[in-house]
Design an enzyme around this catalytic site. Sequence first.
Site, mmCIF file in Angstrom:
data_model
loop_
_atom_site.group_PDB
_atom_site.id
_atom_site.type_symbol
_atom_site.label_atom_id
_atom_site.label_comp_id
_atom_site.label_asym_id
_atom_site.label_seq_id
_atom_site.Cartn_x
_atom_site.Cartn_y
_atom_site.Cartn_z
ATOM 1 N N GLY A 93 -13.038 24.914 21.205
ATOM 2 C CA GLY A 93 -13.745 25.586 20.105
ATOM 3 C C GLY A 93 -15.074 26.153 20.615
ATOM 4 C CG HIS A 94 -18.338 23.675 21.937
ATOM 5 N ND1 HIS A 94 -17.765 22.424 21.889
ATOM 6 C CD2 HIS A 94 -19.408 23.635 21.112
ATOM 7 C CE1 HIS A 94 -18.473 21.664 21.074
ATOM 8 N NE2 HIS A 94 -19.472 22.365 20.585
ATOM 9 C CG LEU A 115 -19.759 21.731 25.799
ATOM 10 C CD1 LEU A 115 -20.258 22.677 26.891
ATOM 11 C CD2 LEU A 115 -20.345 22.133 24.454
ATOM 12 C CD GLN A 132 -28.050 18.050 14.557
ATOM 13 O OE1 GLN A 132 -28.782 18.857 15.128
ATOM 14 N NE2 GLN A 132 -26.770 18.306 14.305
ATOM 15 C CD GLN A 170 -24.694 23.722 12.635
ATOM 16 O OE1 GLN A 170 -25.117 22.590 12.639
ATOM 17 N NE2 GLN A 170 -23.964 24.197 13.624
ATOM 18 N N GLY A 228 -23.149 19.278 23.176
ATOM 19 C CA GLY A 228 -22.293 18.803 24.258
ATOM 20 C C GLY A 228 -20.924 18.389 23.754
ATOM 21 C CD GLU A 231 -14.247 30.661 9.444
ATOM 22 O OE1 GLU A 231 -13.562 30.891 10.457
ATOM 23 O OE2 GLU A 231 -13.857 30.898 8.293
HETATM 24 O O1 PAF Z 1 -23.468 22.302 15.667
HETATM 25 C C1 PAF Z 1 -24.125 21.647 16.488
HETATM 26 O O2 PAF Z 1 -23.619 21.248 17.550
HETATM 27 C C2 PAF Z 1 -25.569 21.275 16.161
HETATM 28 O O3 PAF Z 1 -25.738 21.041 14.805
HETATM 29 C C3 PAF Z 1 -26.588 22.308 16.687
HETATM 30 C C4 PAF Z 1 -26.398 23.653 16.018
HETATM 31 C C5 PAF Z 1 -26.445 22.451 18.185
HETATM 32 C C6 PAF Z 1 -28.013 21.836 16.386
HETATM 33 O O4 PAF Z 1 -28.284 20.608 16.982
#
Ligand code: PAF
Length: 279
Positions: A32-33, A29, A57, A149, A27, A144
């Site tokens: 970039g998203h 957003l 995480q 990740q 979220g 990127e």
């Molecule tokens: O990059 C993110 O927003 C998060 O690490 C992801 C890939 C949605 C996993 O929770």
Amino acid sequence: VRILHSISEVRSALGPDEEVGLVPTMGALHAGHGALLDRARRENQILVVSLFVNPIQFDRAGDFQTYPRDVGVDAAFCQSHGADFLFAPSAAVMYPEPQRVFVEPGPVAEHLCGHFRPGHFRGVATVVIKLLHIVQPRRVYFGEKDAQQLAVIRSVVADLNVRVEVIEVPTLREPDGLAMSSRNRLLSDAERAIAPQLYRALRESAHLVESRETSAARVRSAGEAVLAQCPEFRVEYFEVVDPVHMQPVLEIAGPVRIAVAAYLGSTRLIDNVLAKPRP
Ligand code: PAF
């Protein structure tokens, strides 16, 4: 955009033969998203965005609590980028029981953020595998900007034979060079004014690589010197790594990724660039 909350809703909304693109997000957003959504929109019949602030995480409880959340605003954003579905599960849907089985990403997660945020990539890899199983997309999209990740996901997908194409979308930057990030909105005006120096430092180092400097130590020092001009930065790492395995490089003989993480106040920012020696 139709908002789906449960796994059974997702399964009945998506037909088995549909070509689905998934953009996993937490979220908050931003443009970039938007670049991820637009690319996924162009390449797939059905576009699913997931929105889940994944507790497993986060290595700092405070960071999880202050992570910006506004589902209504994010849903409108997804709608304006042509998403078909927004999967926004609660923690009880994703983790009805405390998670017992985890995906351990291995060596690709040893350095950089993996070193400073113990357990972070294990949490990312685990939730991404769960999302891939729930949505079963043909393609999944990552930025990127979170290069480690992306490397973790590529390695997990390859090692676990997951049937999905992992697609990398280039980092989108503000006009002053700052990489777009949900965390930028947590910066004070003064911090926001300094933040673009991160990209300047990366560019300074990348310039040396392009000019065929082979010593990673010298390449690092050039970037670190830029950051040293701003005592406000608390630099966590400034590293030169190989772009696939994310292992530190000593002698540069090909493309490398230069990556940085630094705090401004209590906000942790990361950024990176791919640099190649000129032929
Ligand atoms: O990059 C993110 O927003 C998060 O690490 C992801 C890939 C949605 C996993 O929770």
